[in-house]
Design a protein around this motif. Sequence first.
Motif, short mmCIF file in Angstrom:
data_model
loop_
_atom_site.label_atom_id
_atom_site.label_comp_id
_atom_site.label_asym_id
_atom_site.label_seq_id
_atom_site.Cartn_x
_atom_site.Cartn_y
_atom_site.Cartn_z
N PHE A 121 0.86 -1.18 0.00
CA PHE A 121 0.00 0.00 0.00
C PHE A 121 0.90 1.24 0.00
O PHE A 121 1.63 1.47 0.95
N GLY A 140 -0.07 5.91 1.94
CA GLY A 140 -0.90 5.99 3.14
C GLY A 140 -0.34 7.05 4.08
O GLY A 140 0.54 7.84 3.70
N LEU A 158 -1.87 -1.33 -3.88
CA LEU A 158 -2.91 -0.37 -3.49
C LEU A 158 -2.28 1.02 -3.44
O LEU A 158 -1.16 1.18 -2.96
N GLY A 167 -2.96 5.01 -2.14
CA GLY A 167 -3.77 5.94 -1.36
C GLY A 167 -4.10 7.17 -2.18
O GLY A 167 -3.20 7.84 -2.69
N SER A 194 -7.27 8.74 -8.32
CA SER A 194 -7.74 7.36 -8.45
C SER A 194 -7.72 6.90 -9.90
O SER A 194 -7.33 5.76 -10.20
N VAL A 241 -7.05 3.15 -1.89
CA VAL A 241 -7.42 3.26 -0.48
C VAL A 241 -7.75 4.72 -0.22
O VAL A 241 -6.92 5.60 -0.46
N LEU A 251 -10.82 0.43 -1.16
CA LEU A 251 -10.83 0.18 0.28
C LEU A 251 -11.04 1.52 0.98
O LEU A 251 -10.34 2.50 0.68
N TYR A 298 -10.75 3.95 4.24
CA TYR A 298 -9.68 4.10 5.23
C TYR A 298 -10.25 4.91 6.39
O TYR A 298 -10.51 6.10 6.25
N ILE A 338 -12.08 -2.25 4.11
CA ILE A 338 -11.78 -1.09 4.93
C ILE A 338 -10.53 -1.34 5.76
O ILE A 338 -10.27 -2.46 6.22
N LYS A 339 -9.74 -0.28 5.92
CA LYS A 339 -8.65 -0.28 6.88
C LYS A 339 -9.14 0.44 8.13
O LYS A 339 -9.49 1.62 8.07
#
Length: 309
Positions: free
Chosen positions: A43, A46, A77, A79, A92, A104, A134, A136, A164-165
Amino acid sequence: MSVKFQGIIPPVSIIFNEQGKLDKKGMATVIDFLIDSGVDGLFFLGSGGEFTQMSVDERKEVASFATSYVNGRVPVLIGTGSTNTREVIDLSQHAAQAGADGVVIINPYYWPLTEENLFAHYSEIAASVPLPILLYNYPGLSGQDLNPDFVVKLVEAHDNIVGIKETVESIAHIRDMILTVKGKFPEFAVFSGFDDHLLPTLSLGGDGAISASVNIAPELGIGVYKAYKENRFEQALALHKRMALMPTMYKLDSPFVSVVKEAMKLRGIDISTYVLAPARPLGAEKIEELKKILVQAELLPKETEVEAL
């Protein structure tokens, strides 16, 4: 949605040179180290990836390089969260073009939104992006919680919202997310964000962790996950006890990005520890404190502690 996200997915530290530019050699070193360690995905961008300190162009550069360098070895992934909806869609769509497997998205920070506006934000993004999403949830930083009932509504409306995180203090919140959302949509993935929540999350029926310590000690998170899945619960608990010490290091500085990079370097990963302002380098005293924590977690030999004193 072909990729199933599960297991141990680190929020990768982004490596910069002394001029604050993306250090592609250092980044490659980190990516290869994590993939060789057996992570289930990566990821990028993030909280620990310093996305808040970057421009849109800088974020796109990281997304393009990382996706290209990983080259399909593990799921990627990206962010793409922001305070404004247009920017999230732009980032995105760029991630999709770059070849990422998913995005994410933290909810907009600064303004608390009405549920109606927050729903519209995520709906507009989901309709504009061809990738799995996902969510966050990090209310400590975003200022607004994504509660399970709200998440259910989003998942009902958009089949590309797939997980989801949960970077939340309360394990009860993670429990309710699993019972409420996975109860209705079993394929929905629930990840813990804090290191010490991995084992409880798995025991409640969750899917893994997206936690910063994996950059430093992937053997702990991966070890807990594998041991749990193989019913080796005594080993899972022993590794969990070591992993649960990791959050104490994040208290050394805020943002904690410099702590993670210094810990990576102490463990022998050859990288620049430069961080983007307003983050700052970790001072000598805090580095000595960090060494003590790593020794306690059995990630550095005890003689390191003697040297540090």
